[in-house]
Design an enzyme around this catalytic site. Structure first.
Site, mmCIF file in Angstrom:
data_model
loop_
_atom_site.group_PDB
_atom_site.id
_atom_site.type_symbol
_atom_site.label_atom_id
_atom_site.label_comp_id
_atom_site.label_asym_id
_atom_site.label_seq_id
_atom_site.Cartn_x
_atom_site.Cartn_y
_atom_site.Cartn_z
ATOM 1 N N LYS A 14 4.413 5.103 3.113
ATOM 2 C CA LYS A 14 4.412 4.534 4.475
ATOM 3 C C LYS A 14 4.998 3.125 4.486
ATOM 4 O O LYS A 14 5.852 2.806 5.313
ATOM 5 C CB LYS A 14 2.977 4.482 5.038
ATOM 6 C CG LYS A 14 2.308 5.837 5.154
ATOM 7 C CD LYS A 14 0.927 5.726 5.797
ATOM 8 C CE LYS A 14 -0.131 5.061 4.923
ATOM 9 N NZ LYS A 14 -0.599 5.880 3.791
ATOM 10 N N ARG A 89 -6.360 5.925 11.107
ATOM 11 C CA ARG A 89 -6.790 6.677 9.934
ATOM 12 C C ARG A 89 -7.998 7.558 10.246
ATOM 13 O O ARG A 89 -8.487 8.263 9.357
ATOM 14 C CB ARG A 89 -7.193 5.699 8.827
ATOM 15 C CG ARG A 89 -6.151 5.492 7.744
ATOM 16 C CD ARG A 89 -6.744 4.519 6.739
ATOM 17 N NE ARG A 89 -6.126 4.571 5.450
ATOM 18 C CZ ARG A 89 -5.060 3.843 5.106
ATOM 19 N NH1 ARG A 89 -4.478 3.064 5.960
ATOM 20 N NH2 ARG A 89 -4.581 3.938 3.881
ATOM 21 N N ARG A 128 1.902 2.453 -9.522
ATOM 22 C CA ARG A 128 1.813 1.235 -8.715
ATOM 23 C C ARG A 128 0.695 0.322 -9.218
ATOM 24 O O ARG A 128 0.846 -0.891 -9.264
ATOM 25 C CB ARG A 128 1.586 1.587 -7.241
ATOM 26 C CG ARG A 128 1.673 0.384 -6.316
ATOM 27 C CD ARG A 128 1.713 0.789 -4.854
ATOM 28 N NE ARG A 128 0.396 1.179 -4.380
ATOM 29 C CZ ARG A 128 0.158 1.672 -3.160
ATOM 30 N NH1 ARG A 128 1.153 1.854 -2.314
ATOM 31 N NH2 ARG A 128 -1.062 1.996 -2.799
ATOM 32 N N ARG A 134 -2.713 -3.651 -8.058
ATOM 33 C CA ARG A 134 -3.585 -3.491 -6.885
ATOM 34 C C ARG A 134 -4.901 -2.888 -7.329
ATOM 35 O O ARG A 134 -4.921 -1.823 -7.947
ATOM 36 C CB ARG A 134 -2.879 -2.597 -5.857
ATOM 37 C CG ARG A 134 -2.866 -3.225 -4.478
ATOM 38 C CD ARG A 134 -2.109 -2.385 -3.493
ATOM 39 N NE ARG A 134 -2.963 -1.374 -2.887
ATOM 40 C CZ ARG A 134 -2.589 -0.655 -1.840
ATOM 41 N NH1 ARG A 134 -1.390 -0.817 -1.312
ATOM 42 N NH2 ARG A 134 -3.407 0.242 -1.341
ATOM 43 N N ARG A 145 -9.979 7.839 -2.668
ATOM 44 C CA ARG A 145 -9.141 7.628 -1.482
ATOM 45 C C ARG A 145 -8.509 8.927 -1.011
ATOM 46 O O ARG A 145 -8.383 9.169 0.193
ATOM 47 C CB ARG A 145 -8.062 6.588 -1.774
ATOM 48 C CG ARG A 145 -8.621 5.166 -1.789
ATOM 49 C CD ARG A 145 -7.782 4.225 -2.599
ATOM 50 N NE ARG A 145 -6.448 4.040 -2.070
ATOM 51 C CZ ARG A 145 -5.400 3.668 -2.809
ATOM 52 N NH1 ARG A 145 -5.534 3.454 -4.101
ATOM 53 N NH2 ARG A 145 -4.236 3.508 -2.233
HETATM 54 P P1 ATP Z 1 0.573 3.632 1.295
HETATM 55 O O1 ATP Z 1 0.693 3.596 -0.192
HETATM 56 O O2 ATP Z 1 1.150 4.924 1.857
HETATM 57 O O3 ATP Z 1 1.173 2.447 1.933
HETATM 58 P P2 ATP Z 1 -2.338 3.220 1.002
HETATM 59 O O4 ATP Z 1 -3.402 4.139 1.496
HETATM 60 O O5 ATP Z 1 -2.181 3.108 -0.457
HETATM 61 O O6 ATP Z 1 -0.988 3.652 1.687
HETATM 62 P P3 ATP Z 1 -2.975 0.881 2.647
HETATM 63 O O7 ATP Z 1 -2.519 1.486 3.913
HETATM 64 O O8 ATP Z 1 -2.340 -0.359 2.217
HETATM 65 O O9 ATP Z 1 -2.738 1.775 1.381
HETATM 66 O O10 ATP Z 1 -4.584 0.689 2.778
HETATM 67 C C1 ATP Z 1 -5.381 0.180 1.727
HETATM 68 C C2 ATP Z 1 -6.865 0.278 2.079
HETATM 69 O O11 ATP Z 1 -7.162 -0.538 3.241
HETATM 70 C C3 ATP Z 1 -7.376 1.676 2.461
HETATM 71 O O12 ATP Z 1 -7.728 2.441 1.340
HETATM 72 C C4 ATP Z 1 -8.602 1.320 3.352
HETATM 73 O O13 ATP Z 1 -9.729 0.986 2.599
HETATM 74 C C5 ATP Z 1 -8.150 0.066 4.084
HETATM 75 N N1 ATP Z 1 -7.536 0.401 5.388
HETATM 76 C C6 ATP Z 1 -6.243 0.206 5.765
HETATM 77 N N2 ATP Z 1 -6.030 0.630 7.005
HETATM 78 C C7 ATP Z 1 -7.213 1.107 7.472
HETATM 79 C C8 ATP Z 1 -7.659 1.701 8.682
HETATM 80 N N3 ATP Z 1 -6.814 1.913 9.708
HETATM 81 N N4 ATP Z 1 -8.956 2.078 8.792
HETATM 82 C C9 ATP Z 1 -9.804 1.876 7.784
HETATM 83 N N5 ATP Z 1 -9.473 1.319 6.617
HETATM 84 C C10 ATP Z 1 -8.192 0.946 6.439
HETATM 85 MG MG MG Z 2 0.774 0.579 2.431
#
Ligand code: ATP
Ligand code: MG
Length: 190
Positions: A14, A89, A128, A134, A145
């Site tokens: 994303k 989400r 990553r 991270r 997750r």
């Molecule tokens: P990607 O790798 O596709 O960018 P990702 O799931 O690794 O996605 P982020 O979108 O950066 O990572 O989100 C990291 C964390 O932040 C999530 O696991 C969650 O705990 C929190 N988070 C982010 N957005 C939301 C949301 N809309 N509602 C609840 N928690 C969120």
């Molecule tokens: Mg992200």
């Protein structure tokens, strides 16, 4: 004005694709994950609360996320369009986004579902974690997750299908080809 939801499991790309689209189409980008990580880095109260959830692989509560989104949304008033990355989400967040946009005379234009096989997601996130350090990109938290994604987030696929906004993107392949699929979907070239 375009209101694009970029959707997908953790590690689906994303953030990467959002940056590429922003560059091509000149849109604004809101990544809720980036907002939370900045709050954590700055040691704010919100950051402290969020960290407790993120480090366990859990979602941050809807109420907090909705407040964050509302404040960012108004800073993009005169924009050509916005990409929502990582929000919504949960179904509650999707309902709230719909209301917030409607109150501003707007609506979601399209929801792009970046579809990537689970083994590939695991591989990308572990890599990553090694590269960027991270804290939530370690095997145990990644598994949590992904399971949270399946139970709380993936119901949004049906939700957006019902809204007639859903668009499937094959998210496993060359970066450039994925970007082209997305641009085609947004501009209605296909
Ligand atoms: P990607 O790798 O596709 O960018 P990702 O799931 O690794 O996605 P982020 O979108 O950066 O990572 O989100 C990291 C964390 O932040 C999530 O696991 C969650 O705990 C929190 N988070 C982010 N957005 C939301 C949301 N809309 N509602 C609840 N928690 C969120
Ligand atoms: Mg992200």
């Amino acid at each position: 004005m375009l209101n694009i939801v970029i959707f997908g499991a953790p590690g689906s790309g994303k953030g990467t694709q959002s940056e590429r689209i922003v560059e091509r189409l000149g849109l604004n980008h809101i990544s809720t994950g980036d907002v939370l990580r900045a709050e954590i880095k700055n040691g704010t109260e919100l950051g402290k609360t969020a960290k407790g959830f993120i480090d366990q692989g859990l979602l941050v509560p809807d109420k907090l996320m909705i407040d964050i989104l509302a404040s960012v949304l108004d800073s993009f008033k005169d924009s050509k369009g916005v990409i929502f990355d990582g929000f919504p989400r949960t179904v509650a967040q999707a309902e709230e986004l719909k209301k917030m946009l409607a109150a501003r005379g707007r609506e979601v234009s399209i929801m792009l579902d970046l579809d990537v096989p689970e083994e590939e997601l695991m591989k990308r996130l572990i890599r990553r974690g090694q590269d960027s350090g991270r804290a939530d990109d370690n095997e145990e938290t990644i598994k949590k997750r992904l399971s949270v994604y399946h139970t709380q987030t993936s119901p949004l696929i049906e939700w957006y299908k019902n809204e007639r906004k859903y668009f499937h993107i094959e998210g496993h392949g060359r970066l450039k080809e994925i970007t082209e699929q997305i641009i085609d979907a947004i501009t209605g070239r296909k």
